[in-house]
Write a protein that holds these residues in place. Structure first.
Motif, PDB file in Angstrom:
ATOM      1  N   LYS A   1       0.830  -1.203   0.000  1.00 15.39           N
ATOM      2  CA  LYS A   1       0.000   0.000   0.000  1.00 15.39           C
ATOM      3  C   LYS A   1       0.865   1.253   0.000  1.00 15.39           C
ATOM      4  O   LYS A   1       0.605   2.211  -0.747  1.00 15.39           O
ATOM      5  N   THR A   2       1.906   1.265   0.830  1.00 18.58           N
ATOM      6  CA  THR A   2       2.805   2.417   0.881  1.00 18.58           C
ATOM      7  C   THR A   2       3.501   2.618  -0.451  1.00 18.58           C
ATOM      8  O   THR A   2       3.631   3.744  -0.945  1.00 18.58           O
ATOM      9  N   ALA A   3       3.950   1.518  -1.036  1.00 24.35           N
ATOM     10  CA  ALA A   3       4.633   1.598  -2.330  1.00 24.35           C
ATOM     11  C   ALA A   3       3.719   2.204  -3.387  1.00 24.35           C
ATOM     12  O   ALA A   3       4.133   3.049  -4.190  1.00 24.35           O
ATOM     13  N   THR A   4       2.466   1.804  -3.387  1.00 21.45           N
ATOM     14  CA  THR A   4       1.513   2.297  -4.386  1.00 21.45           C
ATOM     15  C   THR A   4       1.172   3.764  -4.162  1.00 21.45           C
ATOM     16  O   THR A   4       1.115   4.556  -5.107  1.00 21.45           O
ATOM     17  N   GLU A   5       0.967   4.140  -2.896  1.00 17.19           N
ATOM     18  CA  GLU A   5       0.522   5.497  -2.588  1.00 17.19           C
ATOM     19  C   GLU A   5       1.601   6.538  -2.825  1.00 17.19           C
ATOM     20  O   GLU A   5       1.308   7.678  -3.189  1.00 17.19           O
ATOM     21  N   HIS A   6       2.867   6.167  -2.595  1.00 17.88           N
ATOM     22  CA  HIS A   6       3.929   7.172  -2.619  1.00 17.88           C
ATOM     23  C   HIS A   6       4.860   7.073  -3.821  1.00 17.88           C
ATOM     24  O   HIS A   6       5.779   7.882  -3.949  1.00 17.88           O
ATOM     25  N   SER A   7       4.622   6.109  -4.683  1.00 16.47           N
ATOM     26  CA  SER A   7       5.551   5.922  -5.797  1.00 16.47           C
ATOM     27  C   SER A   7       5.409   6.962  -6.899  1.00 16.47           C
ATOM     28  O   SER A   7       6.409   7.504  -7.362  1.00 16.47           O
ATOM     29  N   PRO A   8       4.208   7.293  -7.399  1.00 16.38           N
ATOM     30  CA  PRO A   8       4.137   8.274  -8.488  1.00 16.38           C
ATOM     31  C   PRO A   8       4.556   9.665  -7.997  1.00 16.38           C
ATOM     32  O   PRO A   8       4.054  10.161  -6.992  1.00 16.38           O
ATOM     33  N   LEU A   9       5.489  10.291  -8.703  1.00 21.24           N
ATOM     34  CA  LEU A   9       5.884  11.660  -8.396  1.00 21.24           C
ATOM     35  C   LEU A   9       5.162  12.623  -9.335  1.00 21.24           C
ATOM     36  O   LEU A   9       4.776  13.714  -8.950  1.00 21.24           O
ATOM     37  N   GLU A  10       5.026  12.208 -10.570  1.00 20.31           N
ATOM     38  CA  GLU A  10       4.170  12.860 -11.565  1.00 20.31           C
ATOM     39  C   GLU A  10       3.633  11.753 -12.451  1.00 20.31           C
ATOM     40  O   GLU A  10       4.013  10.588 -12.303  1.00 20.31           O
ATOM     41  N   ASP A  11       2.781  12.106 -13.391  1.00 18.35           N
ATOM     42  CA  ASP A  11       2.154  11.080 -14.230  1.00 18.35           C
ATOM     43  C   ASP A  11       3.178  10.171 -14.898  1.00 18.35           C
ATOM     44  O   ASP A  11       3.010   8.958 -14.968  1.00 18.35           O
ATOM     45  N   ASP A  12       4.273  10.757 -15.383  1.00 20.38           N
ATOM     46  CA  ASP A  12       5.257   9.966 -16.116  1.00 20.38           C
ATOM     47  C   ASP A  12       6.540   9.730 -15.327  1.00 20.38           C
ATOM     48  O   ASP A  12       7.525   9.244 -15.870  1.00 20.38           O
ATOM     49  N   ILE A  13       6.536  10.087 -14.050  1.00 19.53           N
ATOM     50  CA  ILE A  13       7.738   9.910 -13.216  1.00 19.53           C
ATOM     51  C   ILE A  13       7.369   9.110 -11.983  1.00 19.53           C
ATOM     52  O   ILE A  13       6.533   9.532 -11.177  1.00 19.53           O
ATOM     53  N   LYS A  14       7.977   7.949 -11.865  1.00 18.34           N
ATOM     54  CA  LYS A  14       7.710   7.075 -10.726  1.00 18.34           C
ATOM     55  C   LYS A  14       9.027   6.660 -10.081  1.00 18.34           C
ATOM     56  O   LYS A  14      10.089   6.721 -10.700  1.00 18.34           O
ATOM     57  N   ILE A  15       8.931   6.245  -8.836  1.00 13.30           N
ATOM     58  CA  ILE A  15      10.115   5.722  -8.155  1.00 13.30           C
ATOM     59  C   ILE A  15      10.501   4.415  -8.835  1.00 13.30           C
ATOM     60  O   ILE A  15       9.657   3.529  -9.003  1.00 13.30           O
ATOM     61  N   PRO A  16      11.746   4.259  -9.240  1.00 16.64           N
ATOM     62  CA  PRO A  16      12.156   3.096 -10.037  1.00 16.64           C
ATOM     63  C   PRO A  16      12.147   1.801  -9.231  1.00 16.64           C
ATOM     64  O   PRO A  16      12.202   1.814  -7.993  1.00 16.64           O
ATOM     65  N   PRO A  17      12.073   0.667  -9.919  1.00 15.91           N
ATOM     66  CA  PRO A  17      11.991  -0.634  -9.237  1.00 15.91           C
ATOM     67  C   PRO A  17      13.116  -0.892  -8.248  1.00 15.91           C
ATOM     68  O   PRO A  17      12.873  -1.464  -7.184  1.00 15.91           O
ATOM     69  N   ALA A  18      14.345  -0.493  -8.557  1.00 20.79           N
ATOM     70  CA  ALA A  18      15.456  -0.755  -7.640  1.00 20.79           C
ATOM     71  C   ALA A  18      15.237  -0.048  -6.302  1.00 20.79           C
ATOM     72  O   ALA A  18      15.428  -0.647  -5.231  1.00 20.79           O
ATOM     73  N   LEU A  19      14.823   1.224  -6.349  1.00 19.82           N
ATOM     74  CA  LEU A  19      14.570   1.948  -5.097  1.00 19.82           C
ATOM     75  C   LEU A  19      13.390   1.346  -4.347  1.00 19.82           C
ATOM     76  O   LEU A  19      13.416   1.219  -3.119  1.00 19.82           O
TER      77      LEU A  19
END
Length: 353
Positions: free
Chosen positions: A191-209
């Motif tokens: 849940k935390t990963a889903t809620e906080h991962s998108p930074l903008e529509d086309d920018i997300k926290i990458p899989p390694a992080l």
């Protein structure tokens, strides 16, 4: 002299058995008559000569008992400090507190001093400027540990489990786990990963992080963190996963308008792709707390590597690649600690004394 005795089987004050919540009449039996103060949310009973205060929500039973070691200015405070004896499991409680740091329990998030627990009761130590100023005694019920859903790692990132284990092991050789700045916590949930991962529509926290934080996370601390990376002579504190978006936004606020953009010098444009202060696809995960960051590069130039780690220096605009990957960065820090490069822990270690 007032004598408190808390053992594995009993709690007594002047040989009178005490149980929480404490009947006020029983306290008077043990301590004598007292001064009464009514507040909006509390009934307060003060033994001025003994340095003892009892707090009651309803006025019949006390939920907290406080021993004041210094006098305070509030009208309900005792006129004299507590000068009695308090034995905790057979030892002077202050000696026990100093000698048994491993038994100290944090009662709440941000608790800097902690409490001793015995026989279903907690004795919490209030401190000011390093000096114990009061003891708060109350019933203690261990909070049920909520079962957190362990987020499985993607197969290609299982190395992070090994790296975290080794990193924690090396830090534990330097910093006590009860240190104020030892802020390790459980890994992030789905849940935390889903809620906080998108930074903008086309920018997300990458899989390694994401996978790195699935293993462990850290809690926010306003001062510093035991989990940090030494780059040159400067250290960078690991950012709590939940705060990455906020830090990313702070960096974007420093981008220049095209007309005001200063000339960029000494940038490795073959490996780094940016035409401004930063590339929005550089994701911060560690902070120097001075405007400098470590960034995970998800948009490298032609000769760069996806996932290379960039050190962004705010004042100089230097943007240097300090590791080819997050895995390499963590391994470098482990190697630093093994080699005795621990000067970035000096402040934290001093605070243990």
């Amino acid at each position: 002299m007032t004598k408190l005795l808390l053992s594995k089987t009993d709690f007594t004050i002047n040989d009178v058995s005490i149980q929480f919540p404490i009947d006020i009449d029983n306290l008077k039996k043990a301590l004598g008559e007292c001064r009464y103060t009514k507040k909006q949310y509390n009934h307060i009973y003060t033994w001025d000569e003994l340095g003892i205060i009892a707090f009651s929500k309803e006025g019949k039973q006390a939920e907290h008992l406080m021993l004041e070691l210094i006098t305070n200015k509030y009208d309900y405070c005792s006129k004299n400090p507590f000068k009695g004896q308090f034995l905790f499991d057979g030892d002077d409680i202050f000696d026990f507190y100093i000698s048994n740091k491993n038994q100290i329990v944090k009662l709440f998030k941000g608790d800097k001093t902690g409490a001793l627990i015995l026989n279903g009761m907690s004795v919490w130590f209030d401190k000011e400027d390093g000096e114990i100023t009061a003891l708060d005694i109350a019933a203690y019920q261990e909070a049920e540990k909520q079962k957190t859903e362990k987020t499985p790692l993607d197969p290609e990132f299982t190395i992070f489990e090994t790296l975290w284990k080794e990193w924690i092991s090396e830090i534990n050789k330097i910093v006590e786990t009860d240190n104020d700045y030892y802020n390790l916590t459980d890994g992030i949930t789905p849940k935390t990963a889903t809620e906080h991962s998108p930074l903008e529509d086309d920018i997300k926290i990458p899989p390694a992080l994401l996978n790195f934080y699935k293993v462990q996370n850290v809690e926010y601390d306003a001062v510093t963190s035991a989990f940090q990376f030494l780059i040159g002579t400067w250290s960078y504190d690991l950012i709590p996963f939940e705060d990455i978006a906020e830090e990313w936004n702070s960096i974007q606020d420093l981008q220049f308008d095209e007309d005001d953009l200063p000339e960029q010098e000494e940038i490795d444009f073959e490996r780094l792709q940016t035409n401004n202060y930063t590339n929005p696809k550089w994701i911060p995960f560690a902070t120097g707390r001075n405007g400098d960051y470590l960034l995970y590069d998800t948009d490298p130039a032609e000769k760069g590597k996806f996932g290379q780690i960039i050190e962004l220096q705010n004042e100089s605009w230097d943007r240097n690649i300090v590791a080819d990957s997050l895995e390499e960065l963590v391994q470098n820090e482990i190697n630093n600690l093994k080699a005795g490069k621990t000067e970035h822990f000096d402040f934290i270690i001093e605070k243990e004394d």
